[in-house]
Design an enzyme around this catalytic site. Structure first.
Site, PDB file in Angstrom:
ATOM      1  CB  ALA A 100     -13.992   2.485 -31.580  1.00 46.25           C
ATOM      2  CG  PHE A 131     -16.053  10.113 -29.742  1.00 41.97           C
ATOM      3  CD1 PHE A 131     -16.051  11.288 -29.018  1.00 41.97           C
ATOM      4  CD2 PHE A 131     -16.410   8.938 -29.113  1.00 41.97           C
ATOM      5  CE1 PHE A 131     -16.412  11.303 -27.675  1.00 41.97           C
ATOM      6  CE2 PHE A 131     -16.773   8.933 -27.774  1.00 41.97           C
ATOM      7  CZ  PHE A 131     -16.771  10.120 -27.058  1.00 41.97           C
ATOM      8  CG  HIS A 190     -25.152   7.738 -26.196  1.00 44.81           C
ATOM      9  ND1 HIS A 190     -26.008   8.538 -26.913  1.00 44.81           N
ATOM     10  CD2 HIS A 190     -23.940   7.834 -26.795  1.00 44.81           C
ATOM     11  CE1 HIS A 190     -25.337   9.100 -27.907  1.00 44.81           C
ATOM     12  NE2 HIS A 190     -24.082   8.689 -27.853  1.00 44.81           N
TER      13      HIS A 190
END
Length: 154
Positions: free
Chosen positions: A81, A22, A89
């Site tokens: 990251a 991600f 979140h």
């Protein structure tokens, strides 16, 4: 007085890099920085294992599994990251990931290094992944070299 300091010597050492897919644009740059530092300090390329996981939270599972197995490597480097979005979140995820890496390092059988970038924006993350503010992957590589040496000699 006795003073101990780890040496930045990678010859004969092995490292596992666990990196989040991600935000992989940042993750790839962090991996490049870590691998460059390790190789420059004598780690052979076949002494570096890179494991890609879906996200930063999944880093914890793999790092924990490797740490519990024992001496498959001399240190684990966690890279990724976490970039702030429009919800809370970010705060929960960043806290859990950093806390989890610390817990694994303390309870495991080898050093676990955090190279997790927490940033307010993509631009901030880019700056910390090889632009103006250096490369946090490279910094994590240096920390892993030092801790692996200290671990061996402690």
């Amino acid at each position: 007085m006795k003073t101990y300091q780890g040496k930045l010597i990678g010859k004969g050492k092995k490292f596992t890099v666990v990196v989040s897919r991600f935000n992989d644009f940042i993750g790839k740059r962090l991996v490049e920085g870590a691998v460059d530092i390790l190789v420059r300090h004598g780690v052979e390329e076949n002494g570096i294992e890179i494991i890609w996981v879906p996200g930063c939270l999944e880093i914890l599972y793999i790092a924990n599994k490797i740490a519990k197995k024992g001496k498959k490597c001399d240190a684990i480097i966690c890279l990724g990251a976490i970039i702030k979005g429009e919800t809370s979140h970010f705060d929960f995820l960043a806290t859990q990931v950093i806390k989890g890496i610390s817990q694994i390092s303390l309870s495991g059988n080898l050093p676990v290094i955090s190279g997790i970038i927490t940033a307010d924006s993509l631009e901030q993350a880019i700056q910390r992944a090889g632009a103006k503010e250096g490369n946090k992957g490279a910094d994590a590589g240096l920390a892993a070299l030092e801790m692996a040496d200290l671990d061996k000699n402690a």
